[in-house]
Design an enzyme around this catalytic site. Structure first.
Site, mmCIF file in Angstrom:
data_model
loop_
_atom_site.group_PDB
_atom_site.id
_atom_site.type_symbol
_atom_site.label_atom_id
_atom_site.label_comp_id
_atom_site.label_asym_id
_atom_site.label_seq_id
_atom_site.Cartn_x
_atom_site.Cartn_y
_atom_site.Cartn_z
ATOM 1 N N GLY A 221 2.564 3.715 1.368
ATOM 2 C CA GLY A 221 3.239 3.906 2.798
ATOM 3 C C GLY A 221 3.479 5.414 2.996
ATOM 4 O O GLY A 221 3.867 5.806 4.169
ATOM 5 N N ARG A 222 3.769 6.208 1.970
ATOM 6 C CA ARG A 222 4.042 7.349 2.233
ATOM 7 C C ARG A 222 3.727 8.512 1.097
ATOM 8 O O ARG A 222 4.032 9.420 0.823
ATOM 9 C CB ARG A 222 5.509 7.651 2.140
ATOM 10 C CG ARG A 222 6.466 7.025 1.287
ATOM 11 C CD ARG A 222 7.903 7.161 1.496
ATOM 12 N NE ARG A 222 8.447 6.412 0.285
ATOM 13 C CZ ARG A 222 9.786 6.447 0.336
ATOM 14 N NH1 ARG A 222 10.671 7.130 0.904
ATOM 15 N NH2 ARG A 222 10.394 5.519 -0.740
ATOM 16 N N ASP B 248 4.705 -4.236 -7.365
ATOM 17 C CA ASP B 248 4.018 -3.080 -6.986
ATOM 18 C C ASP B 248 4.402 -1.671 -7.586
ATOM 19 O O ASP B 248 4.245 -0.719 -7.012
ATOM 20 C CB ASP B 248 3.950 -2.978 -5.285
ATOM 21 C CG ASP B 248 5.578 -3.230 -4.603
ATOM 22 O OD1 ASP B 248 6.142 -4.165 -5.065
ATOM 23 O OD2 ASP B 248 5.948 -2.242 -4.189
ATOM 24 N N GLY C 234 0.930 -1.294 -0.100
ATOM 25 C CA GLY C 234 0.051 0.042 -0.126
ATOM 26 C C GLY C 234 0.904 1.273 0.077
ATOM 27 O O GLY C 234 2.034 1.248 0.159
#
Length: 494
Positions: A97-98, A257, A95
């Site tokens: 994350g930042r 990803d 996902g």
């Protein structure tokens, strides 16, 4: 509270279409502004293409909105959830994350472009990390995404870079930054893997239908839209990787990803442009097995497309049809690589043994560690009759006894074309850049920025916008790297 009559309007950000998918696909987040942030660089040409008025983009209000300091009532920032294979191993849920999706702006072609912050704080997918991006990696991403755009390679873009004296801990304390990124979509192969591997086929179908409707609507009229989508993603990915190979670019972390469903170069981490040519060069210090070396990129691109294809099997409803769609990758890569090589070598037609001629030049570069970019740029000046340009090429291939024989065969091959020297040279100069983002150039810009001197970032940005132009005033930026540059290494840490 509405703006006062004399106050500038907000950026015309619209709610992101991705949010129509529902909350199974994202989490609402609130950006955590950096302490006393300041503008480092604004991509003015990109801002103009997004129809942001000059009077607004230069305002403090716009800076606040482009860094997450100010969120308007119409915005719903989100972080999206995805999973993925990392270094060939299933990593499970990952996902943003930042990264945070702010909304969308319409560009001057009438297309919607997503606006995303990178480094604006924690999200539910930060996995115990701080959600920050350090200045060092943010400068590299900003410059490289724009360098790739200048090279004509499909990529996400960078609109804005802000910095702060706020620190984040990496191998050592480092100052932080936020990059404001732009793309038609940031959807990755990993978004599809997330729902496929959890057996959530209804949501997988919902996501795939969304991508078809928004980005591949022409596929909807086909007999099997899902197979058609897979075939097109395979072709786009193959062409992208061929472009990387032809420019000497190495991504460094080709996990699923980090692969765009639109065929964009996505997520600039430990990337690198080839200098002294080595098929097996690894630009990521963390890639201990060399999975993502220059030589391996085409095969890894295919591996990732197969991983994406696996997620669509339940929708395509036929393994055979899925495999047929996946076959597009190999043929598309070979075709586009041949086209790019012909352009780099100044050939308009394809003739027997051309591939051997190309491969022999690459082998000469390999044997003598000749600089990738300078070798092709110097070759672009070559004439049918021997001139001083030959000496410049020989200087790059020190002691290459096989080079004269190759040059003779290359000249004979060029004579079989309907081009004179000036036409061929002009075409080659338009295909072989003079300027790339060499690691040492980025490092110099980073070190100056760490001393609050941002002039080198701006200078590099301007040079890299026109990488094929001679720009004689910037000649030094096309030079061979200094000896100390050989000690530079880049890892995934940012």
């Amino acid at each position: 509270m509405p703006d006062a009559p004399n106050e500038l309007p907000s950026l015309p950000l619209q709610r992101a279409r991705f949010l129509t998918l529902g909350k199974s696909f994202y989490s609402e987040v609130t950006p955590a502004p950096l302490s006393k942030s300041y503008r480092i660089l604004l991509n003015e040409p990109l801002a103009k293409s997004l129809l942001i008025p000059d009077s607004l983009i230069s305002s403090e209000k716009a800076i606040a909105e482009l860094t997450g300091d100010r969120i308007s009532a119409t915005q719903t920032p989100v972080a999206t959830v995805y999973s993925g294979h990392q270094f060939g191993v299933w990593a499970g849920q990952l996902g943003d994350g930042r990264a945070m999706l702010l909304g969308e702006l319409r560009d001057n072609d009438g297309l919607q472009q997503e606006i995303q912050l990178k480094g604006a704080g924690e999200t539910p997918y930060s996995r115990r990390a701080d959600g920050r991006a350090v200045l060092r990696s943010s400068i590299r991403e900003y410059l490289c995404s724009e360098a790739m755009h200048g090279l004509g390679i499909h990529t996400t873009r960078a609109l804005h870079l802000s910095g702060s004296k706020q620190y984040a801990m990496r191998e050592q304390p480092e100052t932080t930054a936020i990059v404001t990124r732009v793309a038609p979509s940031f959807i990755r192969f990993g978004h599809f893997e997330h729902f496929y591997y959890q057996g959530r086929i209804d949501e997988l179908k919902q996501l795939t239908d969304f991508v078809l409707q928004q980005y591949y609507p022409h596929c909807l009229s086909e007999e099997n839209p899902y197979a058609e989508l897979l075939g097109e993603v395979a072709i786009r990915t193959a062409r992208l990787v061929a472009q990387w190979q032809a420019s000497g670019f190495m991504h460094g972390v080709l996990n699923t990803d980090n692969m765009s469903v639109l065929g964009l170069t996505l997520d600039y981490g430990p990337f690198g442009f080839m200098e002294a040519f080595n098929h097996d060069h690894i630009c990521n210090h963390s890639d201990h097995q060399g999975r993502y070396s220059y030589r391996n990129q085409p095969a890894i691109g295919q591996w990732n497309v197969f991983a994406f294809g696996q997620t669509l099997v339940p929708l395509i409803n036929s393994v055979e049809t899925t495999e047929q769609a996946l076959d597009n990758y190999k043929s598309a890569f070979e075709q586009h690589w041949q086209q790019l090589c012909c352009a780099k070598f100044g050939l308009e037609t394809v003739q027997e043994n051309d591939a051997n001629l190309f491969n022999e030049f690459f082998q000469l570069m390999q044997d003598h560690r000749a600089d990738f970019t300078l070798s092709f740029r110097t070759l672009s000046h070559l004439k049918i009759e021997k001139t001083a340009d030959d000496d410049e090429l020989f200087a790059l291939f020190s002691g290459a006894q096989a080079l004269p024989d190759w040059l003779q065969r290359y000249r004979e091959r060029c004579q079989r074309e309907n081009r004179n020297d000036s036409e061929r040279n002009a075409a080659m100069l338009a295909a072989n850049p003079k300027y790339i983002l060499r690691n040492y150039l980025a490092q110099i810009a980073i070190e100056k920025a760490q001393q609050d001197d941002f002039s080198e970032i701006d200078r590099l940005h301007r040079i890299l916008q026109q990488p094929f132009a001679e720009q004689p005033e910037s000649e030094i930026y096309a030079s061979l790297p200094p000896d100390w540059a050989g000690d530079l290494c880049v890892s995934c840490s940012s």
